[in-house]
Design a protein around this motif. Structure first.
Motif, PDB file in Angstrom:
ATOM      1  N   PHE A 131       0.836  -1.206   0.000  1.00 18.53           N
ATOM      2  CA  PHE A 131       0.000   0.000   0.000  1.00 18.53           C
ATOM      3  C   PHE A 131       0.870   1.255   0.000  1.00 18.53           C
ATOM      4  O   PHE A 131       0.704   2.155  -0.833  1.00 18.53           O
ATOM      5  N   VAL A 132       1.829   1.299   0.921  1.00 26.11           N
ATOM      6  CA  VAL A 132       2.686   2.488   1.045  1.00 26.11           C
ATOM      7  C   VAL A 132       3.589   2.623  -0.170  1.00 26.11           C
ATOM      8  O   VAL A 132       3.792   3.728  -0.692  1.00 26.11           O
ATOM      9  N   ALA A 133       4.113   1.491  -0.648  1.00 25.77           N
ATOM     10  CA  ALA A 133       5.003   1.557  -1.811  1.00 25.77           C
ATOM     11  C   ALA A 133       4.253   2.141  -3.009  1.00 25.77           C
ATOM     12  O   ALA A 133       4.747   3.057  -3.672  1.00 25.77           O
ATOM     13  N   ALA A 134       3.056   1.619  -3.270  1.00 26.59           N
ATOM     14  CA  ALA A 134       2.303   2.085  -4.437  1.00 26.59           C
ATOM     15  C   ALA A 134       1.888   3.543  -4.266  1.00 26.59           C
ATOM     16  O   ALA A 134       2.000   4.352  -5.197  1.00 26.59           O
ATOM     17  N   ALA A 135       1.405   3.902  -3.057  1.00 24.49           N
ATOM     18  CA  ALA A 135       0.940   5.274  -2.842  1.00 24.49           C
ATOM     19  C   ALA A 135       2.097   6.264  -2.937  1.00 24.49           C
ATOM     20  O   ALA A 135       1.971   7.326  -3.564  1.00 24.49           O
ATOM     21  N   SER A 136       3.241   5.938  -2.348  1.00 28.71           N
ATOM     22  CA  SER A 136       4.363   6.886  -2.372  1.00 28.71           C
ATOM     23  C   SER A 136       4.980   6.951  -3.771  1.00 28.71           C
ATOM     24  O   SER A 136       5.520   7.980  -4.171  1.00 28.71           O
ATOM     25  N   TRP A 137       4.871   5.849  -4.526  1.00 31.77           N
ATOM     26  CA  TRP A 137       5.328   5.875  -5.916  1.00 31.77           C
ATOM     27  C   TRP A 137       4.459   6.836  -6.739  1.00 31.77           C
ATOM     28  O   TRP A 137       4.969   7.617  -7.532  1.00 31.77           O
ATOM     29  N   LEU A 138       3.152   6.794  -6.491  1.00 34.87           N
ATOM     30  CA  LEU A 138       2.255   7.734  -7.163  1.00 34.87           C
ATOM     31  C   LEU A 138       2.584   9.174  -6.779  1.00 34.87           C
ATOM     32  O   LEU A 138       2.594  10.069  -7.617  1.00 34.87           O
ATOM     33  N   LEU A 139       2.852   9.400  -5.481  1.00 40.88           N
ATOM     34  CA  LEU A 139       3.152  10.756  -4.994  1.00 40.88           C
ATOM     35  C   LEU A 139       4.358  11.347  -5.724  1.00 40.88           C
ATOM     36  O   LEU A 139       4.412  12.549  -5.970  1.00 40.88           O
ATOM     37  N   ARG A 140       5.340  10.499  -6.046  1.00 42.43           N
ATOM     38  CA  ARG A 140       6.545  10.978  -6.731  1.00 42.43           C
ATOM     39  C   ARG A 140       6.247  11.453  -8.130  1.00 42.43           C
ATOM     40  O   ARG A 140       6.967  12.264  -8.692  1.00 42.43           O
ATOM     41  N   ARG A 141       5.206  10.849  -8.740  1.00 37.87           N
ATOM     42  CA  ARG A 141       4.936  11.121 -10.149  1.00 37.87           C
ATOM     43  C   ARG A 141       3.941  12.242 -10.357  1.00 37.87           C
ATOM     44  O   ARG A 141       3.574  12.512 -11.503  1.00 37.87           O
ATOM     45  N   GLN A 142       3.441  12.856  -9.295  1.00 35.12           N
ATOM     46  CA  GLN A 142       2.340  13.800  -9.479  1.00 35.12           C
ATOM     47  C   GLN A 142       2.548  15.009  -8.580  1.00 35.12           C
ATOM     48  O   GLN A 142       3.359  14.986  -7.660  1.00 35.12           O
ATOM     49  N   ALA A 143       1.769  16.072  -8.873  1.00 35.29           N
ATOM     50  CA  ALA A 143       1.769  17.216  -7.968  1.00 35.29           C
ATOM     51  C   ALA A 143       1.099  16.800  -6.662  1.00 35.29           C
ATOM     52  O   ALA A 143       0.198  15.959  -6.663  1.00 35.29           O
ATOM     53  N   LEU A 144       1.533  17.384  -5.553  1.00 40.39           N
ATOM     54  CA  LEU A 144       1.010  16.995  -4.244  1.00 40.39           C
ATOM     55  C   LEU A 144      -0.299  17.705  -3.913  1.00 40.39           C
ATOM     56  O   LEU A 144      -0.922  17.386  -2.908  1.00 40.39           O
ATOM     57  N   VAL A 145      -0.673  18.678  -4.721  1.00 38.52           N
ATOM     58  CA  VAL A 145      -1.979  19.337  -4.588  1.00 38.52           C
ATOM     59  C   VAL A 145      -2.585  19.458  -5.984  1.00 38.52           C
ATOM     60  O   VAL A 145      -1.863  19.446  -6.972  1.00 38.52           O
TER      61      VAL A 145
END
Lengths: 409, 188
Positions: free
Chosen positions: A379-393
């Motif tokens: 869960f954390v790996a996938a979510a944090s991987w997404l966070l790296r690829r996108q704007a945080l807001v």
């Protein structure tokens, strides 16, 4: 309109993408790898320990699966009500929620191992279980394996559809800046909330209530919802504060936003207790065997202590802790309350599921930890991987300026 | 019209309430409040037709003690509600109801909760009344003609004459220098 609101609106109204992304070389870039390694270690531990005790493995996996699933469903509800109510304050933390509910398709994959253990988990799936049991025979049109599987596929299909629709819409708006996206997503938010409420209720009946197949409770779906929303808001408070600490969005998420997250956390802690006690009170008062059977298992032996701990730790302590204003506005105190409630949400689910396996009393297992690390790692790996690829807001949401300038009255 | 301390509606030697200054916009009022706060006045107030966000900060107001009153009343009400039920059901008039024990605490919870809420709400309303010294049948501010527009489109600061820093001439000039549209002396 105070001085500060005016100033912050002027400074931040055009949030540049680099102000809202994880910069290269930032420690958070390493989270996906670390979490993936944890997931692998957890999965290996599950395989080794689970081979010796498959029944325990399936129950432990179910608890952790429900824990992360409920967080993702809570996130989806949070974002949907933000759209439906045209909420302004929460835009700066909405992407955190979007990232978490984007894990719903992943949760579908993490559900699959449970299918190998249906007979260990759900006594009504054992062939012949209903043969000599009038009540189970009566419930068989709903509680049968093919329909159970069809329903599970429907739940994940519907949740993933809504999740992808909202995630794609919001990410797309980052590029196009089209305010029509917000209007479109707002229009379907109301129906989506209804669909989510129905599917989430039925899923909680299928996956938790049917562990005790002869038990009746008409409020259980609301109870599961209340827990899931408290769990998500608790997670949101922890993530928002952790981001500020990591100098991500530290100029964007203000004490005002933390205050509102804290208000949600406080309110839904009370809501959870209200629903939990409503379920208990009516069953205790009516004293009907098909209802009290569930509480009897949890008020005997060492489960009684877990029940008391849950009442004190999931309601009394956080209720008074989160009541004050200062606690909600300071990152450290809010995140401490959030982390505590997140842990209590896990205890709540553990308390709902595990007495079926261990009616004799609380029996913690290494598999509980292994399953938590395995699913949590994914869960954390996938979510944090997404966070790296996108704007945080959501960079170009029409209400972003309102959210940036938000102040509590 | 420039401020003239000798121009009052009554006898200049009579005790008077203070000075009222009118401002044209919320922003003018906001900045004036900051200056009055920084000047160290303590017996003064701002009056607006609608809530102005952040004005309490510009006025340097401390947080209201009302939440503590509400919490105390809520806890008191909950305790009273619980004790009342214990006294009735388990002590004064014990009856077996639905085969439950006399002291059936789960059944007491809804009433305990409701009485707690009731007392907290009463504490909030009457605590607010008390802290604001309400009901108040008359206030010297109502003597002012321009003050009638406080519920419409005008913004005011009033400084009371018993403020330790109050000086009729200097305080009036201060308010005028802060951009007041009009400044007047209020009789008590």
């Amino acid at each position: 309109m105070s001085e500060r609101a005016v100033a912050s609106e002027r400074d931040l109204v055009a949030l540049r993408p680099e102000q809202a992304t994880i910069p290269p070389g930032h420690p958070w870039n390493r989270i996906p790898l670390i979490a993936a390694v944890c997931a692998l270690l957890g999965a290996a531990a599950c395989a080794i320990l689970g081979a010796a005790n498959p029944k325990q493995f399936f129950f432990s996996w179910l608890v952790s699966f429900l824990f992360f699933l409920s967080l993702a469903l809570g996130a989806l509800f949070f974002v949907l009500i933000q759209y439906a109510s045209q909420g302004g304050w929460g835009i700066v933390v909405r992407r955190i929620g979007e990232t978490i509910f984007a894990m719903l398709p992943l949760m579908a994959a993490l559900f699959l191992p449970l299918l190998l253990g249906l007979r260990d988990l759900y006594s009504w799936t054992v062939p012949g279980a209903a043969e000599h049991d009038a009540l189970l025979r009566w419930k068989a049109p709903y509680l049968n394996v093919p329909f159970f599987l069809i329903r599970a596929a429907l739940y994940f299909g519907i949740w993933s559809f809504i999740a992808i629709l909202y995630y794609r819409g919001s990410r797309g708006q980052d590029v196009t800046g089209d305010p029509g996206v917000s209007a479109r997503l707002r229009r379907i938010a109301g129906p989506a909330i209804i669909v989510l409420a129905v599917t989430q209720t039925l899923a909680s009946i299928d996956w938790i209530m049917s562990l005790t197949p002869k038990w009746y409770s008409t409020i259980f779906g609301v109870y599961f919802f209340a827990g899931s929303f408290v769990g998500f808001i608790a997670l949101l408070s922890v993530v928002a504060v952790a981001m500020r600490r990591a100098r991500l969005l530290d100029t964007v998420i203000s004490a005002e936003h933390l205050h509102d997250i804290g208000k949600f956390l406080f309110a839904f802690t009370a809501f959870w207790a209200y629903i939990a006690f409503s379920q208990f009170l009516l069953m205790w008062y009516a004293n009907l065997p098909e209802e009290t059977i569930w509480y009897k298992a949890r008020l005997e032996g060492s489960w009684m202590y877990v029940t008391l701990f849950l009442a004190a730790g999931h309601f009394v302590a956080p209720f008074f802790y989160l009541m004050g204003r200062t606690v909600k506005r300071k990152g450290a105190t809010l995140a401490a309350g959030g982390a505590w409630l997140l842990a209590m949400h896990f205890v709540d689910l553990y308390w709902q599921v595990m007495p079926t396996l261990h009616p004799e009393g609380l029996r913690p297992s290494a598999l509980d930890v292994a399953a938590l690390v395995a699913i949590g790692g994914c869960f954390v790996a996938a979510a944090s991987w997404l966070l790296r690829r996108q704007a945080l807001v959501p960079l170009r949401d029409p209400r972003l300026a309102e959210s940036l300038a938000f102040e509590n009255a | 019209m420039p401020f003239d301390p000798s121009r009052t509606s009554g006898s200049s030697r009579a005790p008077y309430y203070g000075i009222l200054a009118e401002f044209a916009t919320p922003a003018d009022l906001y900045h004036a409040c900051e200056r009055v706060r920084d000047a160290g006045f303590t017996r003064w107030d701002a009056h607006t037709p609608f809530p102005v966000h952040g004005l309490e900060g510009a006025m340097g107001l401390r947080r209201s003690p009302l939440p503590w009153i509400v919490l105390g009343m809520g806890l008191l009400g909950a305790a009273l509600g619980f004790v009342l039920q214990w006294w009735v059901h388990a002590s004064a008039y014990p009856l077996v109801i639905s085969g439950k024990p006399y002291f059936a605490w789960p059944a007491f919870v809804p009433i305990t909760f409701e009485v707690g809420i009731l007392f907290a709400a009463l504490g909030a309303v009457f605590g607010m009344f008390g802290l604001n010294r309400l009901p108040m049948h008359h206030h010297p501010l109502f003597r002012s003609k321009v003050f009638e527009r406080v519920t419409d489109d005008a913004f005011f600061i009033s400084i009371e004459s018993w403020d330790p820093l109050f000086d009729q001439s200097a305080t009036g000039k201060l308010l005028e220098s802060l951009g007041a549209r009009s400044v007047e002396i209020l009789e008590s």
